[in-house]
Design a protein around this motif. Structure first.
Motif, PDB file in Angstrom:
ATOM      1  N   ASN A   1      47.683  32.736  45.100  1.00  0.00           N
ATOM      2  CA  ASN A   1      47.919  33.961  44.329  1.00  0.00           C
ATOM      3  C   ASN A   1      46.704  34.327  43.475  1.00  0.00           C
ATOM      4  OD1 ASN A   1      50.589  34.761  45.094  1.00  0.00           O
ATOM      5  ND2 ASN A   1      51.345  32.979  44.001  1.00  0.00           N
ATOM      6  N   LEU A   2      46.100  33.336  42.839  1.00  0.00           N
ATOM      7  CA  LEU A   2      44.906  33.592  42.034  1.00  0.00           C
ATOM      8  C   LEU A   2      43.741  34.058  42.908  1.00  0.00           C
ATOM      9  CD1 LEU A   2      45.113  30.538  39.609  1.00  0.00           C
ATOM     10  CD2 LEU A   2      45.457  32.959  39.015  1.00  0.00           C
ATOM     11  N   THR A   3      43.638  33.496  44.102  1.00  0.00           N
ATOM     12  CA  THR A   3      42.587  33.893  45.037  1.00  0.00           C
ATOM     13  C   THR A   3      42.783  35.341  45.474  1.00  0.00           C
ATOM     14  OG1 THR A   3      42.352  31.620  45.788  1.00  0.00           O
ATOM     15  CG2 THR A   3      41.473  33.332  47.237  1.00  0.00           C
ATOM     16  N   THR A   4      44.017  35.704  45.727  1.00  0.00           N
ATOM     17  CA  THR A   4      44.320  37.090  46.100  1.00  0.00           C
ATOM     18  C   THR A   4      43.915  38.044  44.982  1.00  0.00           C
ATOM     19  OG1 THR A   4      46.181  36.345  47.443  1.00  0.00           O
ATOM     20  CG2 THR A   4      46.167  38.670  46.804  1.00  0.00           C
ATOM     21  N   GLN A   5      44.267  37.692  43.753  1.00  0.00           N
ATOM     22  CA  GLN A   5      43.910  38.544  42.614  1.00  0.00           C
ATOM     23  C   GLN A   5      42.397  38.628  42.451  1.00  0.00           C
ATOM     24  OE1 GLN A   5      46.003  40.445  40.960  1.00  0.00           O
ATOM     25  NE2 GLN A   5      44.331  41.278  39.737  1.00  0.00           N
ATOM     26  N   TRP A   6      41.718  37.487  42.622  1.00  0.00           N
ATOM     27  CA  TRP A   6      40.253  37.461  42.538  1.00  0.00           C
ATOM     28  C   TRP A   6      39.633  38.363  43.605  1.00  0.00           C
ATOM     29  CZ3 TRP A   6      37.064  35.509  46.444  1.00  0.00           C
ATOM     30  CH2 TRP A   6      35.700  35.436  46.126  1.00  0.00           C
ATOM     31  N   ALA A   7      40.111  38.245  44.857  1.00  0.00           N
ATOM     32  CA  ALA A   7      39.554  39.037  45.956  1.00  0.00           C
ATOM     33  C   ALA A   7      39.779  40.528  45.712  1.00  0.00           C
ATOM     34  CB  ALA A   7      40.175  38.621  47.281  1.00  0.00           C
ATOM     35  N   GLN A   8      40.916  40.858  45.156  1.00  0.00           N
ATOM     36  CA  GLN A   8      41.232  42.261  44.942  1.00  0.00           C
ATOM     37  C   GLN A   8      40.491  42.854  43.750  1.00  0.00           C
ATOM     38  OE1 GLN A   8      45.369  43.041  44.232  1.00  0.00           O
ATOM     39  NE2 GLN A   8      45.130  45.235  44.572  1.00  0.00           N
ATOM     40  N   SER A   9      40.287  42.073  42.700  1.00  0.00           N
ATOM     41  CA  SER A   9      39.783  42.699  41.470  1.00  0.00           C
ATOM     42  C   SER A   9      38.408  42.238  40.990  1.00  0.00           C
ATOM     43  CB  SER A   9      40.793  42.477  40.337  1.00  0.00           C
ATOM     44  OG  SER A   9      40.921  41.088  40.083  1.00  0.00           O
ATOM     45  N   LYS A  10      37.946  41.058  41.395  1.00  0.00           N
ATOM     46  CA  LYS A  10      36.712  40.546  40.806  1.00  0.00           C
ATOM     47  C   LYS A  10      35.606  40.229  41.809  1.00  0.00           C
ATOM     48  CE  LYS A  10      39.063  38.203  36.998  1.00  0.00           C
ATOM     49  NZ  LYS A  10      39.328  36.899  36.402  1.00  0.00           N
ATOM     50  N   ALA A  11      35.949  39.921  43.017  1.00  0.00           N
ATOM     51  CA  ALA A  11      34.964  39.412  43.972  1.00  0.00           C
ATOM     52  C   ALA A  11      33.949  40.472  44.380  1.00  0.00           C
ATOM     53  CB  ALA A  11      35.678  38.886  45.216  1.00  0.00           C
ATOM     54  N   SER A  12      32.712  40.026  44.465  1.00  0.00           N
ATOM     55  CA  SER A  12      31.659  40.917  44.964  1.00  0.00           C
ATOM     56  C   SER A  12      31.675  40.865  46.495  1.00  0.00           C
ATOM     57  CB  SER A  12      30.291  40.457  44.453  1.00  0.00           C
ATOM     58  OG  SER A  12      29.930  39.231  45.077  1.00  0.00           O
ATOM     59  N   ASN A  13      30.990  41.808  47.113  1.00  0.00           N
ATOM     60  CA  ASN A  13      30.904  41.818  48.578  1.00  0.00           C
ATOM     61  C   ASN A  13      30.269  40.529  49.107  1.00  0.00           C
ATOM     62  OD1 ASN A  13      32.157  44.264  48.810  1.00  0.00           O
ATOM     63  ND2 ASN A  13      30.247  45.442  48.871  1.00  0.00           N
ATOM     64  N   ASP A  14      29.236  40.029  48.415  1.00  0.00           N
ATOM     65  CA  ASP A  14      28.582  38.786  48.844  1.00  0.00           C
ATOM     66  C   ASP A  14      29.529  37.589  48.726  1.00  0.00           C
ATOM     67  OD1 ASP A  14      26.234  40.091  49.477  1.00  0.00           O
ATOM     68  OD2 ASP A  14      25.241  39.596  47.570  1.00  0.00           O
ATOM     69  N   GLN A  15      30.288  37.546  47.658  1.00  0.00           N
ATOM     70  CA  GLN A  15      31.251  36.449  47.495  1.00  0.00           C
ATOM     71  C   GLN A  15      32.320  36.496  48.579  1.00  0.00           C
ATOM     72  OE1 GLN A  15      32.297  37.405  43.420  1.00  0.00           O
ATOM     73  NE2 GLN A  15      31.328  35.501  42.672  1.00  0.00           N
ATOM     74  N   LEU A  16      32.813  37.690  48.848  1.00  0.00           N
ATOM     75  CA  LEU A  16      33.822  37.831  49.901  1.00  0.00           C
ATOM     76  C   LEU A  16      33.247  37.439  51.259  1.00  0.00           C
ATOM     77  CD1 LEU A  16      35.622  41.096  48.799  1.00  0.00           C
ATOM     78  CD2 LEU A  16      36.581  38.776  48.846  1.00  0.00           C
ATOM     79  N   GLU A  17      32.032  37.852  51.516  1.00  0.00           N
ATOM     80  CA  GLU A  17      31.383  37.504  52.787  1.00  0.00           C
ATOM     81  C   GLU A  17      31.269  35.982  52.930  1.00  0.00           C
ATOM     82  OE1 GLU A  17      30.085  38.115  56.450  1.00  0.00           O
ATOM     83  OE2 GLU A  17      30.707  39.749  55.130  1.00  0.00           O
ATOM     84  N   ASP A  18      31.026  35.317  51.839  1.00  0.00           N
ATOM     85  CA  ASP A  18      30.845  33.868  51.841  1.00  0.00           C
ATOM     86  C   ASP A  18      32.133  33.111  52.177  1.00  0.00           C
ATOM     87  OD1 ASP A  18      29.390  31.441  51.410  1.00  0.00           O
ATOM     88  OD2 ASP A  18      30.275  31.311  49.406  1.00  0.00           O
ATOM     89  N   VAL A  19      33.288  33.646  51.767  1.00  0.00           N
ATOM     90  CA  VAL A  19      34.535  32.883  51.915  1.00  0.00           C
ATOM     91  C   VAL A  19      35.561  33.467  52.885  1.00  0.00           C
ATOM     92  CG1 VAL A  19      34.356  31.903  49.601  1.00  0.00           C
ATOM     93  CG2 VAL A  19      35.656  34.016  49.937  1.00  0.00           C
ATOM     94  N   THR A  20      35.406  34.699  53.275  1.00  0.00           N
ATOM     95  CA  THR A  20      36.456  35.373  54.052  1.00  0.00           C
ATOM     96  C   THR A  20      36.811  34.651  55.346  1.00  0.00           C
ATOM     97  OG1 THR A  20      35.963  37.528  53.097  1.00  0.00           O
ATOM     98  CG2 THR A  20      37.087  37.522  55.229  1.00  0.00           C
ATOM     99  N   ASP A  21      35.833  34.317  56.169  1.00  0.00           N
ATOM    100  CA  ASP A  21      36.146  33.690  57.460  1.00  0.00           C
ATOM    101  C   ASP A  21      36.852  32.344  57.290  1.00  0.00           C
ATOM    102  OD1 ASP A  21      35.103  35.839  58.812  1.00  0.00           O
ATOM    103  OD2 ASP A  21      33.144  34.910  59.153  1.00  0.00           O
TER     104      ASP A  21
END
Length: 133
Positions: free
Chosen positions: A89-109
């Motif tokens: 749940n915290l990860t979902t909130q982070w991805a939706q509201s705080k994560a940068s594109n680079d951070q998302l690219e790093d962890v999404t897959d």
């Protein structure tokens, strides 16, 4: 802190414990720890140390510790799972509201693969439970 020492001490290891009998009945009143056994919690094996023969009291104490330890480990396992739900749940909130594109690219897959794997197992286990009912 209690002034009375326990009769046994269990030094926890990866798969069980090393069991010591506590002795203070000596001239210096020093605490002596005499190893009496090694326990493997996974397979229930209790190996006496050296040439020692375990007394019935030793065996009873060891059996009780093993039962208590298994209960504690089971409680910790389920607590870890409840924490994992919170982390998701915290990860979902982070991805939706705080994560940068680079951070998302790093962890999404990696996140998607882990979630796909978890979902597959949960769906299969749920289907197994429903088919048994």
């Amino acid at each position: 802190m209690s002034t009375q020492l326990p009769e046994y001490y269990f030094r926890v290891r990866e798969n069980g414990a090393v069991v010591f009998k506590i002795n203070t009945e000596n001239r210096q009143r020093r605490i002596e720890m005499d190893q009496i056994a090694v326990i493997n919690i996974r397979n229930g094996e209790v190996k006496p140390h050296g040439q020692r023969t375990l007394s019935d009291a030793d065996k009873a104490e060891i059996a009780q510790w093993m039962e208590d330890r298994k209960t504690l480990l089971a409680q910790r396992d389920i607590d870890d799972i409840h924490r994992a739900v919170d982390y998701l749940n915290l990860t979902t909130q982070w991805a939706q509201s705080k994560a940068s594109n680079d951070q998302l690219e790093d962890v999404t897959d990696r996140l998607l693969m882990a979630m796909h794997d978890l979902r597959s197992v949960l769906v299969r286990k749920k289907a197994d439970r429903l088919s048994k009912e």
